[in-house]
Scaffold this motif. Structure first.
Motif, PDB file in Angstrom:
ATOM      1  N   LYS A   1       0.646  -1.393   0.274  1.00  6.42           N
ATOM      2  CA  LYS A   1       0.251   0.352  -0.019  1.00  6.42           C
ATOM      3  C   LYS A   1       0.915   1.188  -0.048  1.00  6.42           C
ATOM      4  CE  LYS A   1      -2.310   0.105   3.790  1.00  6.42           C
ATOM      5  NZ  LYS A   1      -3.526   0.160   4.922  1.00  6.42           N
ATOM      6  N   HIS A   2       1.974   1.395   0.162  1.00  3.01           N
ATOM      7  CA  HIS A   2       2.551   2.256  -0.395  1.00  3.01           C
ATOM      8  C   HIS A   2       2.606   3.568  -0.649  1.00  3.01           C
ATOM      9  CE1 HIS A   2       4.216   2.991  -4.609  1.00  3.01           C
ATOM     10  NE2 HIS A   2       4.546   1.781  -4.780  1.00  3.01           N
ATOM     11  N   ASP A   3       2.887   4.712   0.036  1.00  2.00           N
ATOM     12  CA  ASP A   3       2.087   5.682  -0.881  1.00  2.00           C
ATOM     13  C   ASP A   3       2.741   6.490  -2.143  1.00  2.00           C
ATOM     14  OD1 ASP A   3       0.668   6.934   1.162  1.00  2.00           O
ATOM     15  OD2 ASP A   3       2.476   6.971   2.448  1.00  2.00           O
ATOM     16  N   GLN A   4       2.159   6.753  -2.510  1.00  2.00           N
ATOM     17  CA  GLN A   4       2.169   7.702  -4.207  1.00  2.00           C
ATOM     18  C   GLN A   4       2.803   9.535  -3.723  1.00  2.00           C
ATOM     19  OE1 GLN A   4      -0.360   7.355  -7.056  1.00  2.00           O
ATOM     20  NE2 GLN A   4      -1.022   5.382  -6.730  1.00  2.00           N
ATOM     21  N   PRO A   5       3.375   9.232  -4.763  1.00  2.00           N
ATOM     22  CA  PRO A   5       4.680  11.444  -4.536  1.00  2.00           C
ATOM     23  C   PRO A   5       3.582  12.278  -5.373  1.00  2.00           C
ATOM     24  CG  PRO A   5       5.440  10.510  -6.637  1.00  2.00           C
ATOM     25  CD  PRO A   5       4.863   8.715  -5.908  1.00  2.00           C
ATOM     26  N   SER A   6       3.582  13.635  -4.528  1.00  2.00           N
ATOM     27  CA  SER A   6       2.611  14.398  -4.511  1.00  2.00           C
ATOM     28  C   SER A   6       2.772  13.999  -7.029  1.00  2.00           C
ATOM     29  CB  SER A   6       2.970  15.256  -4.439  1.00  2.00           C
ATOM     30  OG  SER A   6       4.595  15.980  -5.580  1.00  2.00           O
ATOM     31  N   LEU A   7       1.146  14.596  -6.948  1.00  2.00           N
ATOM     32  CA  LEU A   7       0.906  14.976  -8.184  1.00  2.00           C
ATOM     33  C   LEU A   7       2.250  15.644  -9.218  1.00  2.00           C
ATOM     34  CD1 LEU A   7      -0.884  14.790 -10.299  1.00  2.00           C
ATOM     35  CD2 LEU A   7      -2.599  16.849  -9.656  1.00  2.00           C
ATOM     36  N   GLY A   8       2.372  16.766  -8.372  1.00  2.00           N
ATOM     37  CA  GLY A   8       3.382  17.632  -9.354  1.00  2.00           C
ATOM     38  C   GLY A   8       4.708  16.775  -9.710  1.00  2.00           C
ATOM     39  N   GLN A   9       5.244  16.155  -8.718  1.00  2.00           N
ATOM     40  CA  GLN A   9       5.928  15.288  -8.951  1.00  2.00           C
ATOM     41  C   GLN A   9       5.530  13.922 -10.421  1.00  2.00           C
ATOM     42  OE1 GLN A   9       8.780  13.900  -6.174  1.00  2.00           O
ATOM     43  NE2 GLN A   9       9.240  15.937  -6.670  1.00  2.00           N
ATOM     44  N   LYS A  10       4.340  13.420 -10.059  1.00  2.00           N
ATOM     45  CA  LYS A  10       4.218  12.379 -10.419  1.00  2.00           C
ATOM     46  C   LYS A  10       4.082  13.444 -12.663  1.00  2.00           C
ATOM     47  CE  LYS A  10       0.512  10.556  -7.990  1.00  2.00           C
ATOM     48  NZ  LYS A  10      -0.700  10.021  -7.624  1.00  2.00           N
ATOM     49  N   VAL A  11       3.232  14.356 -12.583  1.00  2.00           N
ATOM     50  CA  VAL A  11       3.557  15.232 -13.561  1.00  2.00           C
ATOM     51  C   VAL A  11       5.412  15.123 -14.297  1.00  2.00           C
ATOM     52  CG1 VAL A  11       2.877  17.452 -14.835  1.00  2.00           C
ATOM     53  CG2 VAL A  11       1.606  16.162 -13.152  1.00  2.00           C
ATOM     54  N   LYS A  12       5.868  15.458 -13.662  1.00  2.00           N
ATOM     55  CA  LYS A  12       7.769  15.708 -14.129  1.00  2.00           C
ATOM     56  C   LYS A  12       8.107  14.137 -14.659  1.00  2.00           C
ATOM     57  CE  LYS A  12       9.607  19.462 -11.306  1.00  2.00           C
ATOM     58  NZ  LYS A  12       9.742  19.467  -9.850  1.00  2.00           N
ATOM     59  N   ILE A  13       7.623  13.326 -13.507  1.00  2.00           N
ATOM     60  CA  ILE A  13       8.168  11.545 -14.155  1.00  2.00           C
ATOM     61  C   ILE A  13       7.414  11.609 -14.849  1.00  2.00           C
ATOM     62  CG2 ILE A  13       7.734   9.307 -13.115  1.00  2.00           C
ATOM     63  CD1 ILE A  13       8.145  10.060 -10.324  1.00  2.00           C
ATOM     64  N   MET A  14       5.821  12.057 -15.158  1.00  2.00           N
ATOM     65  CA  MET A  14       5.397  11.380 -16.865  1.00  2.00           C
ATOM     66  C   MET A  14       6.287  11.651 -18.110  1.00  2.00           C
ATOM     67  SD  MET A  14       1.785  10.958 -15.480  1.00  2.00           S
ATOM     68  CE  MET A  14       1.311   8.858 -15.602  1.00  2.00           C
ATOM     69  N   ALA A  15       6.354  13.173 -17.569  1.00  2.00           N
ATOM     70  CA  ALA A  15       6.331  13.819 -18.799  1.00  2.00           C
ATOM     71  C   ALA A  15       8.444  13.684 -19.434  1.00  2.00           C
ATOM     72  CB  ALA A  15       6.528  15.865 -18.394  1.00  2.00           C
ATOM     73  N   GLY A  16       8.600  13.351 -18.492  1.00  2.00           N
ATOM     74  CA  GLY A  16      10.267  12.936 -18.483  1.00  2.00           C
ATOM     75  C   GLY A  16      10.808  11.594 -19.063  1.00  2.00           C
ATOM     76  N   LEU A  17       9.676  10.650 -18.969  1.00  2.00           N
ATOM     77  CA  LEU A  17      10.008   9.318 -19.003  1.00  2.00           C
ATOM     78  C   LEU A  17       9.029   9.319 -20.072  1.00  2.00           C
ATOM     79  CD1 LEU A  17       9.550   6.961 -16.054  1.00  2.00           C
ATOM     80  CD2 LEU A  17      11.899   7.136 -17.115  1.00  2.00           C
ATOM     81  N   ARG A  18       8.375   9.849 -20.277  1.00  2.00           N
ATOM     82  CA  ARG A  18       7.520   9.438 -21.793  1.00  2.00           C
ATOM     83  C   ARG A  18       7.141   8.579 -22.176  1.00  2.00           C
ATOM     84  NH1 ARG A  18       7.072  13.970 -25.124  1.00  2.00           N
ATOM     85  NH2 ARG A  18       7.867  15.672 -24.627  1.00  2.00           N
ATOM     86  N   SER A  19       7.831   7.828 -23.554  1.00  2.00           N
ATOM     87  CA  SER A  19       7.204   6.041 -23.746  1.00  2.00           C
ATOM     88  C   SER A  19       7.729   5.194 -22.646  1.00  2.00           C
ATOM     89  CB  SER A  19       7.781   5.714 -24.863  1.00  2.00           C
ATOM     90  OG  SER A  19       9.124   6.333 -25.252  1.00  2.00           O
TER      91      SER A  19
END
Ligand code: HEC
Length: 152
Positions: A76-94
């Motif tokens: 059940k580990h926590d998730q990072p903040s939305l801001g961090q997720k957005v950065k990760i998604m934008a950075g990792l893309r595919s």
């Protein structure tokens, strides 16, 4: 407006194990000077590290109850903040789906470990635990430095 839609889409895309986004992690050791800023992926990982250490200790002590509990926290580990997720998604893309798969692997192993602990099945428990360590490290090998660059 566009940005809002993007954020919403991204948060839905991330979802998966969404529900636990607050509890354990809010208490994740504000007293420790080495603890990363709340809401960061790093802070989530530091808590995972503590939970994994607790699991390891429980196995060594042959304490099945503590092992099941530690495995539950990992699952059940926590998730990072939305801001961090957005950065990760934008950075990792595919690569994002592979990254999420790596997370999913740890999650399903945590569920296996919890079940093995509840069944007092030590051979299965340690087999799954060592698979978990490999799964943690596989993601670190593939993404850790990349994500550090994206986030910092
Ligand atoms: C889906 C990918 C992924 C998985 C799976 C994963 N990690 Fe991580 N982990 C990361 C990334 C990325 C970082 C670097 C974060 C940063 O420095 O911002 C990290 C960093 C860490 C750190 C170092 C934190 C610090 O203070 O520098 C620890 C401890 C950690 N992970 C523990 C674990 C454990 C234990 C598991 C398995 C139960 C695990 N991780 C599984 C991606 C992952």
């Amino acid at each position: 407006m566009k940005k809002t839609i993007l954020l919403v889409t991204m948060s839905i895309a991330w979802a998966g194990s969404a529900s636990a986004a607050d509890s354990a992690f809010a208490t994740a050791g504000a007293a420790q000077s080495v603890t990363a800023e709340a809401g960061t992926l790093k802070a989530v990982m530091q808590q995972l590290g503590r939970d994994y250490a607790a699991l390891n200790q429980a196995v060594l002590m042959e304490d099945f109850e503590a092992a099941a509990n530690a495995a539950l926290h990992i699952a059940k580990h926590d998730q990072p903040s939305l801001g961090q997720k957005v950065k990760i998604m934008a950075g990792l893309r595919s690569e994002m789906s592979a990254f999420k798969q790596a997370d999913g692997k740890v999650h399903s192993l945590a569920v296996d470990i919890k079940q093995a602990a509840e069944a007092n099945d030590m051979p299965l428990l340690i087999q799954r635990q060592s698979a978990m360590l490999s799964a943690c490290m596989a993601c670190h090998t593939g993404y850790r430095s990349k994500i550090k660059n994206i986030l910092n």
